[in-house]
Design an enzyme around this catalytic site. Structure first.
Site, mmCIF file in Angstrom:
data_model
loop_
_atom_site.group_PDB
_atom_site.id
_atom_site.type_symbol
_atom_site.label_atom_id
_atom_site.label_comp_id
_atom_site.label_asym_id
_atom_site.label_seq_id
_atom_site.Cartn_x
_atom_site.Cartn_y
_atom_site.Cartn_z
ATOM 1 N N GLY A 30 27.819 35.149 43.414
ATOM 2 C CA GLY A 30 26.518 34.504 43.405
ATOM 3 C C GLY A 30 25.417 35.430 42.919
ATOM 4 N N GLY A 88 22.261 35.476 44.089
ATOM 5 C CA GLY A 88 21.235 35.759 45.086
ATOM 6 C C GLY A 88 21.477 37.075 45.803
ATOM 7 N N GLU A 97 29.902 30.982 37.787
ATOM 8 C CA GLU A 97 28.861 30.065 37.326
ATOM 9 C C GLU A 97 27.782 30.861 36.598
ATOM 10 O OE1 GLU A 97 26.211 26.367 39.118
ATOM 11 O OE2 GLU A 97 27.081 27.829 40.493
#
Length: 235
Positions: free
Chosen positions: A17, A19, A42
């Site tokens: 991710g 973040g 992603e």
């Protein structure tokens, strides 16, 4: 990053991710000791394309698209990384309906999904969307699909990362139970690895009492006693 290292292996395929704190893991060296890892993700974190450039991420053993790094987009990379990726046959981009797909993710042996969460309770219920009740601070993105896909992949691991406290250390992000109104992103039946700066809790296959003990052990020291006491009450 040091705790994450303990559960990573050569030939893993990773999703990570963008973040906090996961976006820092690459440049903190969490993957530097590995060989022939794959990338099926992603978005892209700073430094992730340097893993390809340095020969750490070869994708040789990826189940889908071997020998290339696969993304939906390169948002998060530094400009020089994006310039390196332009027209580079080692990098491929596909739509979210293909990449953010549980069945496709699970086709990668040793798939490791590494994502951020805001809270977890002692049974393993995980939220990345709300914090201390119904206060919405985030959307799920593709986190659930990657988490379940990695959980179901042969040799896969689904990793949830967070700091042990919030609000300058005033509150524990590991709680006896989520507050009323909290949004559960990952059901406890799919909880796997939870990582804080104090260690790794492996939850899959454990009883609720064992999970509670494992999570209390990686909480901030000033909250461990109360969490351990709450864990003793969970059968």
């Amino acid at each position: 990053a040091e705790n994450l290292k303990t559960i990573l292996r050569d030939r893993d395929t990773i999703q990570i991710g963008v973040g906090k704190p996961t976006k820092y893991m690459i440049e903190l060296g969490a993957f530097d000791h590995l060989k022939d890892i794959g990338i099926y993700s992603e978005m892209a974190c700073p430094g992730i394309l340097n893993l390809v450039k340095r020969g750490i991420a070869t994708g040789k053993y990826a189940g889908l698209h071997p020998n290339v790094a696969v993304f939906t987009g390169l948002i998060g990379c530094r400009p020089e990384e994006i310039r390196w990726a332009a027209d580079n046959p080692l990098v491929e981009l596909y739509g979210a309906e293909y990449i953010v797909n549980i069945a496709n993710t699970a086709k990668n042996p040793n798939m490791v999904a590494i994502n951020n969460i805001t809270q977890v309770d002692l049974t393993g219920q995980i939220t990345c969307e709300s914090q201390f009740g119904p206060r919405l601070i985030n959307g799920p993105g593709g986190q659930l699909e990657f988490h379940i896909g990695a959980y179901c992949a042969p040799g896969g691991r689904a990793v949830s990362m967070m700091p042990s406290t919030w609000s300058d250390g005033l509150m524990s992000t590991i709680v006896p139970q989520l507050d009323e109104g909290s949004i559960v992103t990952v059901p406890r039946s799919f909880a796997d690895f939870v990582i804080t700066e104090y260690g790794v809790a492996e939850l899959a296959g454990k009883t609720l009492h064992q999970r509670a003990q494992a999570l209390a052990a990686i909480a901030h020291p000033k909250f461990r006693d109360e969490l351990s006491e709450a864990a003793r009450k969970i059968n």
